[in-house]
Write a protein that holds these residues in place. Structure first.
Motif, PDB file in Angstrom:
ATOM      1  N   CYS A   1      60.007 -29.771  58.500  1.00 43.07           N
ATOM      2  CA  CYS A   1      58.704 -30.357  58.997  1.00 43.07           C
ATOM      3  C   CYS A   1      59.403 -31.055  60.303  1.00 43.07           C
ATOM      4  CB  CYS A   1      58.142 -31.589  58.143  1.00 43.07           C
ATOM      5  SG  CYS A   1      56.665 -32.428  58.767  1.00 43.07           S
ATOM      6  N   GLY A   2      60.313 -31.645  60.577  1.00 45.18           N
ATOM      7  CA  GLY A   2      61.037 -32.264  61.884  1.00 45.18           C
ATOM      8  C   GLY A   2      61.263 -30.964  62.737  1.00 45.18           C
ATOM      9  N   LYS A   3      61.767 -29.836  62.252  1.00 41.89           N
ATOM     10  CA  LYS A   3      62.054 -28.706  63.068  1.00 41.89           C
ATOM     11  C   LYS A   3      60.601 -28.309  63.857  1.00 41.89           C
ATOM     12  CE  LYS A   3      66.101 -27.229  60.808  1.00 41.89           C
ATOM     13  NZ  LYS A   3      66.856 -25.899  60.182  1.00 41.89           N
ATOM     14  N   GLU A   4      59.650 -28.278  62.982  1.00 44.30           N
ATOM     15  CA  GLU A   4      58.345 -27.791  63.462  1.00 44.30           C
ATOM     16  C   GLU A   4      57.737 -28.584  64.507  1.00 44.30           C
ATOM     17  OE1 GLU A   4      55.532 -26.251  60.544  1.00 44.30           O
ATOM     18  OE2 GLU A   4      56.939 -25.465  59.477  1.00 44.30           O
ATOM     19  N   HIS A   5      58.002 -30.056  64.256  1.00 42.27           N
ATOM     20  CA  HIS A   5      57.487 -31.008  64.900  1.00 42.27           C
ATOM     21  C   HIS A   5      58.535 -30.727  66.538  1.00 42.27           C
ATOM     22  CE1 HIS A   5      55.658 -34.480  66.311  1.00 42.27           C
ATOM     23  NE2 HIS A   5      56.699 -35.281  66.370  1.00 42.27           N
ATOM     24  N   GLN A   6      59.677 -30.514  66.409  1.00 44.36           N
ATOM     25  CA  GLN A   6      60.367 -30.484  67.751  1.00 44.36           C
ATOM     26  C   GLN A   6      59.871 -29.654  68.385  1.00 44.36           C
ATOM     27  OE1 GLN A   6      64.457 -29.991  66.661  1.00 44.36           O
ATOM     28  NE2 GLN A   6      64.726 -32.073  65.976  1.00 44.36           N
ATOM     29  N   GLN A   7      59.338 -28.315  67.843  1.00 43.59           N
ATOM     30  CA  GLN A   7      58.634 -27.290  68.841  1.00 43.59           C
ATOM     31  C   GLN A   7      57.411 -27.615  69.174  1.00 43.59           C
ATOM     32  OE1 GLN A   7      58.471 -23.987  66.024  1.00 43.59           O
ATOM     33  NE2 GLN A   7      60.845 -23.758  65.741  1.00 43.59           N
ATOM     34  N   ASP A   8      56.615 -28.627  68.526  1.00 45.90           N
ATOM     35  CA  ASP A   8      55.368 -28.996  69.163  1.00 45.90           C
ATOM     36  C   ASP A   8      55.121 -30.151  68.648  1.00 45.90           C
ATOM     37  OD1 ASP A   8      53.007 -29.511  69.856  1.00 45.90           O
ATOM     38  OD2 ASP A   8      51.882 -27.780  69.018  1.00 45.90           O
ATOM     39  N   ARG A   9      55.399 -31.320  69.448  1.00 49.94           N
ATOM     40  CA  ARG A   9      55.244 -32.692  69.019  1.00 49.94           C
ATOM     41  C   ARG A   9      53.785 -33.073  68.731  1.00 49.94           C
ATOM     42  NH1 ARG A   9      58.142 -37.427  72.430  1.00 49.94           N
ATOM     43  NH2 ARG A   9      57.567 -38.280  70.367  1.00 49.94           N
TER      44      ARG A   9
ATOM     45  N   LYS B   1      49.944 -33.759  63.239  1.00 45.92           N
ATOM     46  CA  LYS B   1      49.091 -34.752  64.186  1.00 45.92           C
ATOM     47  C   LYS B   1      49.709 -36.260  63.931  1.00 45.92           C
ATOM     48  CE  LYS B   1      44.670 -36.059  65.460  1.00 45.92           C
ATOM     49  NZ  LYS B   1      42.972 -36.086  65.333  1.00 45.92           N
ATOM     50  N   TYR B   2      49.901 -36.401  62.600  1.00 45.61           N
ATOM     51  CA  TYR B   2      50.129 -37.805  61.980  1.00 45.61           C
ATOM     52  C   TYR B   2      51.808 -37.695  61.579  1.00 45.61           C
ATOM     53  CZ  TYR B   2      45.138 -38.887  62.945  1.00 45.61           C
ATOM     54  OH  TYR B   2      44.159 -39.018  63.353  1.00 45.61           O
ATOM     55  N   TYR B   3      52.476 -37.351  62.375  1.00 46.85           N
ATOM     56  CA  TYR B   3      53.946 -37.139  61.851  1.00 46.85           C
ATOM     57  C   TYR B   3      54.173 -38.207  61.537  1.00 46.85           C
ATOM     58  CZ  TYR B   3      58.811 -35.689  62.108  1.00 46.85           C
ATOM     59  OH  TYR B   3      60.356 -35.613  62.263  1.00 46.85           O
TER      60      TYR B   3
ATOM     61  N   LEU C   1      62.438 -40.604  62.213  1.00 48.98           N
ATOM     62  CA  LEU C   1      61.457 -41.752  63.004  1.00 48.98           C
ATOM     63  C   LEU C   1      62.309 -42.297  64.279  1.00 48.98           C
ATOM     64  CD1 LEU C   1      60.313 -43.770  60.136  1.00 48.98           C
ATOM     65  CD2 LEU C   1      59.045 -42.686  61.681  1.00 48.98           C
ATOM     66  N   LEU C   2      63.742 -42.445  64.231  1.00 48.69           N
ATOM     67  CA  LEU C   2      64.464 -42.808  65.373  1.00 48.69           C
ATOM     68  C   LEU C   2      64.546 -41.751  66.278  1.00 48.69           C
ATOM     69  CD1 LEU C   2      67.443 -44.828  63.395  1.00 48.69           C
ATOM     70  CD2 LEU C   2      65.168 -45.949  64.450  1.00 48.69           C
ATOM     71  N   GLU C   3      64.639 -40.591  65.942  1.00 48.95           N
ATOM     72  CA  GLU C   3      64.540 -39.646  66.928  1.00 48.95           C
ATOM     73  C   GLU C   3      63.222 -39.626  67.760  1.00 48.95           C
ATOM     74  OE1 GLU C   3      65.165 -35.813  64.706  1.00 48.95           O
ATOM     75  OE2 GLU C   3      67.382 -36.367  64.612  1.00 48.95           O
ATOM     76  N   GLU C   4      62.185 -39.879  67.029  1.00 48.41           N
ATOM     77  CA  GLU C   4      60.904 -40.132  67.750  1.00 48.41           C
ATOM     78  C   GLU C   4      60.887 -41.364  68.817  1.00 48.41           C
ATOM     79  OE1 GLU C   4      57.860 -38.082  67.618  1.00 48.41           O
ATOM     80  OE2 GLU C   4      59.246 -36.795  67.066  1.00 48.41           O
ATOM     81  N   LEU C   5      61.267 -42.239  68.250  1.00 51.62           N
ATOM     82  CA  LEU C   5      61.581 -43.281  69.103  1.00 51.62           C
ATOM     83  C   LEU C   5      62.528 -43.182  70.348  1.00 51.62           C
ATOM     84  CD1 LEU C   5      60.921 -46.612  69.920  1.00 51.62           C
ATOM     85  CD2 LEU C   5      63.181 -47.000  68.407  1.00 51.62           C
TER      86      LEU C   5
END
Length: 742
Positions: A474-482, A486-488, A537-541
């Protein structure tokens, strides 16, 4: 020879008497005044001696008279023996003269024996001639089920045949035995016909004792008659007729056991899945209890006590059931089938619903017959059951994981509990599934419950590994498109809450309430899961903080921009999201976020060095560092993170090194700095000295030499901050070109 030599005993006796007399006299007359009574003692002893002598004479006289009478009798007996010897001699000569006449009597003896035999034959001839007629009559009686009458006549014919064969055997006429056996050959068929009817009756005994016990009792009486005949013939051991011993009592047991086994335990192939096995076991339970009640209440009264019929039937059912369960276990049973067998063999079989039924106690006792399933078979079956349950649990968990993964990509936020914390149904589903299987296993044995518990922990650990992999995907897919999911962040927080719920619920699975420690490997899996979600989460921050950190340090920042204020807004926004997780995890997220902010701030300061050109610039830098660190520290304190848990203190300590007015004191300050932060390297200190812009080579050398003299070891529990910061390596002097140093 002298009298003394002929009678030495007399001499010895006389000496003893004289000694005794002297001893007596010396004891009596040891005083002179005692001599006055000497005459009195002499008279008294003279009278005593006279009395003794008279008694001796009379005794000797009576002995002599007896000896005389004995001698006379011996003389008379000798004369009589001599007369008898003469008479015996005369008789011997008379017998020798008559020996020739006795030889003529031998022929008469042989004729007499032959006459006796012929007379015996003449007496049984009517019976012999009527044998075949009796055979026909016996057959009619058998057809009419008049078994007792038929058996009486059959015994009479057998007795006749056996007597004839016995006589022939005694006279060594073995050749004639074949003729007799041929003549009585019909007996074999009649015996077989009678036996067939008996075994049919025994095979239907459970029905007959309820409907018509007379027929069953008749069969038992006939069997007992035959047993007595067998016992008698075996005791005599002179001649054993053909077909003996019949052993019908043993055959009775065998037929009864075969009937029981064939009626219930030779069923066609069972349905290993579904209710087929349950119906079969329920039918066995009902039939066995019903039939044992018939045996106990009715059949016991129809057979002799020494048959122990109830014990025999109980043992037969027990052994047949044990073998039957072994046959069922050879099938590929599903988990429900294995559970049914274990429950039935270990619980139901001994319960008041079956062998412990009040109508069967106390006569029926299976405790002495051993277990229905051996401990080895039980252990193997439990292991098979665990394998089946494990496959089922894996399948359910996989489905749960797939549903959970799809929910992460929904267009709406995750569910919340009554306190507003994000969550999903995953922990409840997983723990309910595992707990139900453990509770079900507790109905069988403690060992099975422990096996299922161990399996549950293993599967939970494996499930956490797969959940972590799904989270990574899921994190890899989020990296491709943040924008996807939607509510990652919300679902990452729900994952952390779910992980905490699983961690708190694991101890409740343990069968023993006294020992509810989470196994080390499972705790490690939970920690890895929490660490991965926290990392994402920290990667998002970090992604939101990086554009701001790229502006550090700069002249604009130094002159007083709102850069750190923007950072605080980002942190505050994330902290509001973090408030949707429970406190232990919330505190962890705050601490990790603060460490991330501090390390990023220091990294920006150390990697993009800004050299102060003057004391005023150095003072301006110190002022900016103080404002930024204070603002960030107050933010995190306001969010609930204690100052003792913050890493921003490193910024304050670094500021002190930059603000120090006398560079000569740097060596002492650096020693204190590396003592507090032992992961600081020479490169970090060199970079700090460069930022100051006023440190000479000699001071730098002293500072680095001082660091070399005070090597540091990371204490236990220390949170590294500088070891994650890489600073640019200064190019070596005297380089001709990069990569080619002299």
């Amino acid at each position: 020879a002298s009298p003394d030599e002929e009678w030495p005993e007399a001499e010895k006796a006389e000496k003893l008497a004289r000694g005794a007399a002297l001893k007596w006299a010396s004891g009596v007359f040891y005083r002179p005044e005692k001599l006055e009574g000497l005459g009195h003692y002499r008279r008294r002893e003279t009278q005593r001696n006279s009395s003794i002598q008279s008694r001796l004479k009379s005794t000797v006289q009576s002995y002599l008279e007896g000896v005389s009478a004995g001698l006379e009798q011996l003389r008379s007996a000798a004369q009589e023996v001599q007369s008898v010897c003469q008479d015996l001699g005369a008789a011997r000569w008379a017998l020798l003269d008559s020996a020739d006449h006795f030889q003529g009597l031998q022929q008469m003896r042989e004729l007499m024996e032959e006459h006796v035999q012929l007379a015996s034959v003449v007496q049984v001839l009517p019976q012999i001639f009527s044998v075949h007629e009796v055979f026909s009559h016996i057959l009619q009686l058998l057809h009419g089920q008049r078994l007792l009458e038929a058996h009486v006549e059959l015994m009479m014919v057998e007795q006749l045949r056996d007597d004839i064969l016995s006589q022939l055997h005694l006279r060594g006429l073995s050749s004639a035995q074949a003729t007799v056996l041929s003549y009585f050959s019909g007996l074999q068929e009649l015996n077989e016909s009678l036996a067939k009817q008996l075994w049919d009756i025994v095979g239907s005994s459970l029905r007959l004792v309820r409907e018509d016990p007379v027929l069953f009792v008749t069969a038992v009486r006939i069997i007992e008659r035959e047993e007595k005949i067998d016992d008698t013939l075996l005791l005599e051991a002179t001649f054993l007729p053909p077909g003996r011993p019949k052993g019908w009592r043993q055959k009775f047991y065998q037929v009864l056991q075969d009937t029981i086994t064939g009626a219930h335990f030779h069923a066609p192939r069972l349905d290993a899945e579904g209710p087929g096995l349950a119906r079969h076991l329920a039918a066995l339970q009902k039939d066995i209890v019903s039939e044992l009640r018939v045996v106990k209440d009715l059949m016991v009264q129809c057979v002799p006590a020494h048959y122990n019929i109830l014990s025999v039937c109980t043992a037969t059912y027990h052994q047949a059931l044990s073998s039957h369960l072994q046959e069922i276990l050879r099938e590929d049973l599903d988990k429900q089938g294995l559970f049914l067998l274990l429950e039935w063999a270990l619980r139901v079989y001994h319960s008041p619903e079956m062998m412990g039924h009040p109508d069967l106690l106390p006569e029926v006792d299976v405790s002495a017959l051993g277990p229905l399933m051996s401990s080895e078979v039980v252990d193997q079956t439990e292991r098979r059951y665990v394998v089946k349950v494990k496959a089922s649990v894996f399948e359910w968990m996989q489905r749960t994981l797939e549903v959970e993964f799809k929910e992460w990509f929904r267009e709406e936020e995750p569910e919340t509990d009554h306190q507003g914390f994000f969550q999903s149904a995953l922990p409840a589903i997983v723990m309910q599934m595992l707990n139900e299987n453990i509770q079900v296993a507790s109905l069988i044995t403690d060992s099975l419950q422990q096996k299922i518990y161990n399996m549950a922990l293993e599967e939970l650990e494996a499930f956490l590994g797969r959940l972590r992999e799904a989270l990574v995907q899921c994190g890899k897919e989020h990296q491709q498109d943040r924008a996807v999911p939607k509510y990652y962040i919300s679902y990452l927080l729900a994952v952390l809450n779910n992980n905490l719920a699983l961690s708190n619920s694991v101890s409740s699975l343990h069968p023993d309430t006294a020992g509810r420690e989470v196994p080390t490997s499972l705790q490690a899996a939970l920690d890895r899961m929490q660490k991965k979600a926290t990392q994402l989460l920290l990667e998002e921050l970090l992604l939101d903080l990086q554009p701001l950190c790229l502006q550090l340090p700069s002249r604009k920042w130094l002159s007083g921009s709102q850069l750190v204020g923007s950072m605080c807004e980002v942190i505050d926004k994330y902290a509001k999201d973090f408030s949707r997780v429970r406190k232990p995890v919330f505190t962890l997220l705050l601490a990790e976020s603060e460490l991330l902010v501090a390390s990023q701030y220091l990294r920006a300061l150390l990697q993009r060095k800004m050299v102060c050109k003057s004391r005023e610039e150095r003072g301006q830098l110190c002022h900016r560092l103080l404002q930024d660190a204070t603002q960030l520290r107050e933010l995190f304190c306001g969010l609930g993170l204690d100052r003792s848990q913050q890493s921003l203190e490193a910024v304050f300590a670094l500021r002190e090194l930059i603000c120090l007015k006398d560079p000569a004191l740097l060596s002492l300050e650096v020693v204190g700095f590396i003592t507090k932060y032992p992961d600081v390297s020479d490169e970090h200190i060199s970079t700090l000295l460069d930022i100051r812009g006023d440190v000479s080579k000699e001071v730098r050398h002293v500072v680095l030499e001082m660091m070399a003299q005070h090597p540091q070891v990371l204490p236990e529990g220390y949170r590294p901050i500088f070891s994650t910061i890489l600073v640019p390596v200064p190019e070596l002097p005297f380089c001709l070109r990069k990569g080619k140093c002299a």
